[in-house]
Design a protein around this motif. Structure first.
Motif, mmCIF file in Angstrom:
data_model
loop_
_atom_site.group_PDB
_atom_site.id
_atom_site.type_symbol
_atom_site.label_atom_id
_atom_site.label_comp_id
_atom_site.label_asym_id
_atom_site.label_seq_id
_atom_site.Cartn_x
_atom_site.Cartn_y
_atom_site.Cartn_z
ATOM 1 N N UNK A 195 58.955 -4.796 73.693
ATOM 2 C CA UNK A 195 60.146 -5.235 72.430
ATOM 3 C C UNK A 195 60.485 -3.531 72.405
ATOM 4 N N UNK A 196 59.801 -2.562 71.556
ATOM 5 C CA UNK A 196 60.032 -1.119 71.402
ATOM 6 C C UNK A 196 59.925 -0.223 72.000
ATOM 7 N N UNK A 197 59.298 0.016 73.456
ATOM 8 C CA UNK A 197 60.112 0.644 74.370
ATOM 9 C C UNK A 197 61.648 0.026 74.882
ATOM 10 N N UNK A 198 61.633 -1.363 75.033
ATOM 11 C CA UNK A 198 63.177 -1.708 75.254
ATOM 12 C C UNK A 198 63.647 -0.979 74.380
ATOM 13 N N UNK A 199 63.509 -1.346 73.283
ATOM 14 C CA UNK A 199 64.423 -0.056 71.723
ATOM 15 C C UNK A 199 64.876 0.857 72.093
ATOM 16 N N UNK A 200 63.770 1.677 72.548
ATOM 17 C CA UNK A 200 63.974 3.229 72.265
ATOM 18 C C UNK A 200 64.691 3.237 73.804
ATOM 19 N N UNK A 201 64.870 2.374 75.401
ATOM 20 C CA UNK A 201 65.267 2.731 75.898
ATOM 21 C C UNK A 201 66.893 2.307 76.548
ATOM 22 N N UNK A 202 67.411 1.160 75.705
ATOM 23 C CA UNK A 202 68.852 0.932 74.813
ATOM 24 C C UNK A 202 69.003 2.157 74.553
#
Length: 376
Positions: A325-332
């Motif tokens: 979740x955290x990595x996807x939020x950062x990338x998004x």
């Protein structure tokens, strides 16, 4: 004198009889034409009645339909229209009409509209429980592969949804040993369900003839279709990983070595495979979206990478916490800023996540998660 009167009376009666016979004969000639004319008229009659309903055939069709909707009849009850049809049969089929397009008394019976409403209600109830689209497994080609230490046949299999055309179909390439391993693993876990599943046996010779390859191709299609028809088996990790685990491993390896274009094609095929199999909410699918996002970003395809992150965040919407979740939020957030999209919602979610967990500096990037994820 009396004899003379009697003779004249008989002669008069005989004359009237002959006139009646002549009149009768002329009317018979008018009423009954020559045989050739009668045949022509019969042909015209058959032409005019060519659209007439065949009541015998309709009786047979009704029997077939009754067998198909037998279960629904118990829910709907007696259909008045069916009783009317049976009455029409006893009357010689009058209620069906005499020719195509003719008015029929049955059309105005209340039972006709009642049956229509019942069928509509049944259709509305069944719309939410329609069977899923059938998945077809088709062996499109088979090639003999010669390696230094082995020789085997590689079967190319397409996964196709019935009734649809795929511009980019999901495809796998497997050899006999791959199918045999799947069969062995499933029989160990689902011995009862696998009792009726046939599998082509090994042969000591003639394994590479065209006849053997063709027979095995058809057998593998039936084998996969039978497995997919069993709910417990088609949801099992053994069955699912047979299709896309090899692609995931290959895509991860290509991504780690920086071969992003080759990795992107493999990630994309793994995506299609999971989509056809209906497992678009699993951890493997999220990993696939991560691989697609990383490869698109490395190839400077930022809009496609942003779309992959959005799809992943929609799947993670209901989950309070997830390692990705955290990595996807950062990338998004980073990609939204690059392509000019709204990133406020992702920033708010990332803020809430940081307050409940480790700081941003300690969270891995999406690429680091992808490389470190073990695929066993």
């Amino acid at each position: 004198m009396a004899a003379h009167i009697l003779h004249r009376l008989r002669h008069a009666l005989a004359g009237e009889g002959s006139r009646e016979e002549r009149a009768r004969g002329s009317s018979e000639v008018e009423d009954f034409p020559e045989s050739s004319e009668l045949e022509d008229d019969t042909e015209g009659l058959s032409t005019r009645l060519s659209g007439t309903l065949s009541f015998t055939s309709h009786e047979e069709e009704d029997e077939d339909e009754d067998e198909e909707v037998d279960g629904a009849g118990e829910e709907l009850g007696e259909a008045p229209q069916l009783a009317g049809a049976a009455a029409g049969a006893e009357d010689g089929g009058r209620c069906w009409g005499q020719c195509a397009g003719e008015w029929s008394p049955a059309a105005e019976r209340p039972g006709s509209s009642l049956l229509t409403r019942q069928l509509q209600e049944l259709w509305k109830k069944s719309r939410g429980s329609l069977a899923p689209q059938r998945l077809l497994f088709e062996v499109t080609s088979a090639s003999v592969v010669n390696e230094r230490s082995s020789k085997y046949v590689l079967y190319t299999i397409y996964l196709i949804r019935s009734g649809q055309f795929d511009k980019a179909p999901a495809v796998i390439a497997r050899r006999y040993s791959d199918f045999e391993r799947l069969n062995r693993r499933l029989r160990c876990r689902f011995s009862c369900d696998m009792a009726g599943v046939a599998f082509p046996r090994k042969r000591l010779r003639r394994n590479f003839t065209a006849e053997t390859i063709a027979k095995r191709s058809r057998a593998f299609e039936q084998f996969l279709s039978h497995l997919h028809s069993i709910a417990e088996i088609r949801r099992s990790p053994e069955f699912l990983e047979f299709f896309f685990l090899q692609d995931l491993r290959a895509a991860q390896r290509l991504t780690c070595t920086g071969m992003y274009r080759e990795a992107l094609a493999t990630w994309a095929n793994a995506y299609r495979l999971q989509d056809r199999l209906g497992v678009c909410s699993s951890g493997r699918f999220l990993l696939t979206l991560a691989g697609l996002a990383v490869c698109h970003q490395e190839l400077d395809e930022l809009c496609e990478a942003h779309s992959c992150c959005e799809q992943a965040l929609q799947l993670l919407e209901a989950q309070g916490s997830h390692p990705l979740l955290g990595p996807f939020l950062q990338a998004h957030i980073h990609l939204a800023w690059k392509v000019g999209k709204d990133k406020r919602r992702s920033e708010a979610r990332l803020q809430d996540l940081q307050e409940a967990g480790p700081p941003l500096q300690q969270q891995p990037t999406l690429k680091e998660c992808l490389i470190k994820e073990p695929l066993e």
